[in-house]
Scaffold this active site. Sequence first.
Site, mmCIF file in Angstrom:
data_model
loop_
_atom_site.group_PDB
_atom_site.id
_atom_site.type_symbol
_atom_site.label_atom_id
_atom_site.label_comp_id
_atom_site.label_asym_id
_atom_site.label_seq_id
_atom_site.Cartn_x
_atom_site.Cartn_y
_atom_site.Cartn_z
ATOM 1 N N GLU A 102 0.439 -4.461 -5.533
ATOM 2 C CA GLU A 102 -0.088 -5.178 -6.702
ATOM 3 C C GLU A 102 0.262 -4.451 -7.996
ATOM 4 O O GLU A 102 0.646 -5.072 -8.987
ATOM 5 C CB GLU A 102 -1.613 -5.334 -6.564
ATOM 6 C CG GLU A 102 -2.014 -6.348 -5.493
ATOM 7 C CD GLU A 102 -3.478 -6.241 -5.101
ATOM 8 O OE1 GLU A 102 -3.974 -7.202 -4.484
ATOM 9 O OE2 GLU A 102 -4.126 -5.201 -5.379
ATOM 10 N N ASP A 157 -11.692 -4.724 0.666
ATOM 11 C CA ASP A 157 -13.016 -5.269 0.347
ATOM 12 C C ASP A 157 -14.080 -4.189 0.497
ATOM 13 O O ASP A 157 -15.011 -4.088 -0.304
ATOM 14 C CB ASP A 157 -13.361 -6.443 1.283
ATOM 15 C CG ASP A 157 -12.471 -7.655 1.064
ATOM 16 O OD1 ASP A 157 -11.741 -7.695 0.057
ATOM 17 O OD2 ASP A 157 -12.511 -8.584 1.899
ATOM 18 N N ASN A 204 -3.764 -2.303 -5.254
ATOM 19 C CA ASN A 204 -3.062 -1.510 -4.245
ATOM 20 C C ASN A 204 -1.633 -1.259 -4.731
ATOM 21 O O ASN A 204 -1.264 -1.681 -5.830
ATOM 22 C CB ASN A 204 -3.099 -2.193 -2.868
ATOM 23 C CG ASN A 204 -2.440 -3.573 -2.877
ATOM 24 O OD1 ASN A 204 -1.486 -3.830 -3.625
ATOM 25 N ND2 ASN A 204 -2.931 -4.469 -2.035
#
Length: 312
Positions: free
Chosen positions: A201, A266, A198
Amino acid sequence: MTASNLSREQLAKARVLVVGDAMLDRYWYGAVDRISPEAPVPVVRVTRQEERMGGAANVAYNIVTLGAQSSLLSVVGNDEASHQLETLVAASGVKPCFGRDPQLKTTVKLRVIGRQQQLLRLDFESTPENEVLASQRAEFGKLLPEHDTVLFSDYGKGGLAHIALMIDAARAAGRVVLVDPKGSDYSRYKHATAITPNRAELEQVIGMWRDEADLQTKVQNLRETLQLQAVLLTRSEEGMTLFDAQGFLHVPALAREVFDVTGAGDTVIGTLAAMAAAGLSLRDAVPIANRAGGVVVGKFGTATVTYGELFQ
């Protein structure tokens, strides 16, 4: 094959091996009527408890909910939480392949909820022993031929110490390898097919970017350094962007109303892995994964997406 002609039957044959840090999510719900006389904190009278799959287990659950097959390879303790987690995983339709380390505390995230808000989160965790992690590599070798795609779900809990060797083995066997990354050292993900950071990150690894052109340059440099086919940047309300050898593909976010972003990452990588396992290219799979993310943020709590919600 394209997304438009992917049938339920084709998806049902797709097999994804999820490898990573599985955890148990515990929720304690209660009434808050007073402040403690011992300290200025609310007293929660617990009235209900709930347990769900977390971490890599939730990623695998997203894959089976979509209609594909999934196995979960993870290192857990030999404690009550690990057995509860295994029961939940098996009941969900995911095949649990757990290596047990008696010295390890299975990761548990305990959330205390009062008056419809989270008051406190308690994390119980430790790092697995090298011997157990080494045995997981042997198990990985056995499971690999039975699966079409490998998805490494890294939560930084220590369960993927041998990820570089497993990526190389999977790529040598011709499998698509996706990684949901963690931390600032991406060299351990070298040779994977794609990584899916993301914004926060990615910023840890390449630094801040001035504009889209700067972002493209930095991501393509990272992709070439790590010898990846692609980097998929998930950008929350801005959608997601795939960077590959052809350049980039941007798909805007589709959510009309955002209720809860819990577990959306997820769902995105689980959908991407299932589509890749069914034979779709990453460029064909990304818009579907984006659609899945848009559906799931419109639901309360850690949610999943079905084939019908995506394709009908």
